[in-house]
Write a protein that holds these residues in place. Structure first.
Motif, short mmCIF file in Angstrom:
data_model
loop_
_atom_site.label_atom_id
_atom_site.label_comp_id
_atom_site.label_asym_id
_atom_site.label_seq_id
_atom_site.Cartn_x
_atom_site.Cartn_y
_atom_site.Cartn_z
N LYS A 121 -22.02 -13.06 15.67
CA LYS A 121 -21.66 -14.36 16.24
C LYS A 121 -22.78 -14.77 17.17
N HIS A 122 -23.30 -15.97 16.98
CA HIS A 122 -24.39 -16.47 17.82
C HIS A 122 -25.58 -15.50 17.80
N SER A 123 -25.89 -14.99 16.63
CA SER A 123 -27.00 -14.06 16.36
C SER A 123 -26.93 -12.76 17.17
N LYS A 124 -25.72 -12.38 17.59
CA LYS A 124 -25.51 -11.10 18.27
C LYS A 124 -24.42 -10.33 17.53
N THR A 125 -24.45 -9.01 17.66
CA THR A 125 -23.43 -8.17 17.06
C THR A 125 -22.35 -7.87 18.09
N TYR A 126 -21.12 -8.09 17.70
CA TYR A 126 -19.95 -7.81 18.53
C TYR A 126 -18.97 -6.96 17.74
N LEU A 127 -18.01 -6.42 18.46
CA LEU A 127 -16.87 -5.79 17.81
C LEU A 127 -15.67 -6.70 18.01
N LEU A 128 -14.94 -6.92 16.92
CA LEU A 128 -13.65 -7.59 17.02
C LEU A 128 -12.61 -6.48 17.07
N VAL A 129 -11.88 -6.43 18.16
CA VAL A 129 -10.87 -5.39 18.37
C VAL A 129 -9.50 -6.05 18.26
N VAL A 130 -8.67 -5.51 17.36
CA VAL A 130 -7.32 -6.03 17.15
C VAL A 130 -6.33 -4.92 17.47
N ILE A 131 -5.45 -5.18 18.42
CA ILE A 131 -4.40 -4.23 18.78
C ILE A 131 -3.13 -4.69 18.07
N TYR A 132 -2.51 -3.76 17.33
CA TYR A 132 -1.29 -4.14 16.60
C TYR A 132 -0.30 -2.99 16.56
N ASP A 133 0.96 -3.36 16.36
CA ASP A 133 2.04 -2.39 16.17
C ASP A 133 2.37 -2.33 14.70
N MET A 134 2.56 -1.13 14.19
CA MET A 134 2.97 -0.93 12.81
C MET A 134 4.49 -0.77 12.80
N GLN A 135 5.16 -1.77 12.28
CA GLN A 135 6.61 -1.72 12.15
C GLN A 135 6.96 -1.26 10.74
N THR A 136 8.21 -1.04 10.47
CA THR A 136 8.64 -0.59 9.15
C THR A 136 8.31 -1.61 8.08
N THR A 137 8.48 -2.90 8.38
CA THR A 137 8.31 -3.95 7.38
C THR A 137 7.08 -4.83 7.59
N LEU A 178 2.26 -9.85 8.02
CA LEU A 178 1.54 -9.85 9.29
C LEU A 178 2.17 -10.89 10.20
N ARG A 179 2.50 -10.47 11.40
CA ARG A 179 3.08 -11.38 12.40
C ARG A 179 2.22 -11.35 13.66
N PHE A 180 2.26 -12.45 14.41
CA PHE A 180 1.51 -12.56 15.66
C PHE A 180 2.50 -12.80 16.80
N THR A 181 2.36 -12.05 17.89
CA THR A 181 3.17 -12.33 19.07
C THR A 181 2.69 -13.64 19.68
N ASP A 182 3.51 -14.23 20.53
CA ASP A 182 3.09 -15.45 21.24
C ASP A 182 1.84 -15.16 22.07
N HIS A 183 1.82 -13.98 22.69
CA HIS A 183 0.65 -13.59 23.49
C HIS A 183 -0.60 -13.55 22.62
N ALA A 184 -0.49 -12.96 21.44
CA ALA A 184 -1.65 -12.87 20.54
C ALA A 184 -2.15 -14.26 20.16
N ARG A 185 -1.24 -15.15 19.81
CA ARG A 185 -1.66 -16.51 19.44
C ARG A 185 -2.37 -17.20 20.60
N GLN A 186 -1.85 -17.03 21.80
CA GLN A 186 -2.48 -17.63 22.98
C GLN A 186 -3.88 -17.05 23.19
N GLN A 187 -4.02 -15.73 23.06
CA GLN A 187 -5.31 -15.08 23.25
C GLN A 187 -6.32 -15.51 22.18
N LEU A 188 -5.87 -15.65 20.93
CA LEU A 188 -6.77 -16.11 19.87
C LEU A 188 -7.32 -17.49 20.20
#
Length: 82
Positions: free
Chosen positions: A49-65, A3-13
């Motif tokens: 989270k904080h006694s509310k229900t949320y969806l965690l949405v993760v956008i990812y690319d599936m690469q060969t490796t 699993l790898r994270f783009t720089d953008h993903a790390r910033q957004q997290l």
């Protein structure tokens, strides 16, 4: 599979106060996975989270490796995404 994270993903997290462990949990055991294009996917998992229900949405690319996380966000619009 590696699993790898783009720089953008790390910033957004950081800005959205999401942990890498939450992302890993979502990718390992999503409530739903939606194919967006030939190699891009959206993994979705309900979380409490904080006694509310949320969806965690993760956008990812599936690469060969590896999966590469592009971005992630929380939303309260459950019906829109599931």
């Amino acid at each position: 599979m590696e699993l790898r994270f783009t720089d953008h993903a790390r910033q957004q997290l950081q800005e959205r106060n999401l942990s890498e462990s939450d992302i890993v949990k979502t990718l390992r055991k999503p409530d739903a996975t939606i194919k967006q294009s030939s190699h891009r996917f959206r993994a979705i998992r309900k979380i409490r989270k904080h006694s509310k229900t949320y969806l965690l949405v993760v956008i990812y690319d599936m690469q060969t490796t590896h999966k590469e996380v592009i971005t992630a966000f929380l939303t309260s619009k459950i019906k829109k995404y599931l």
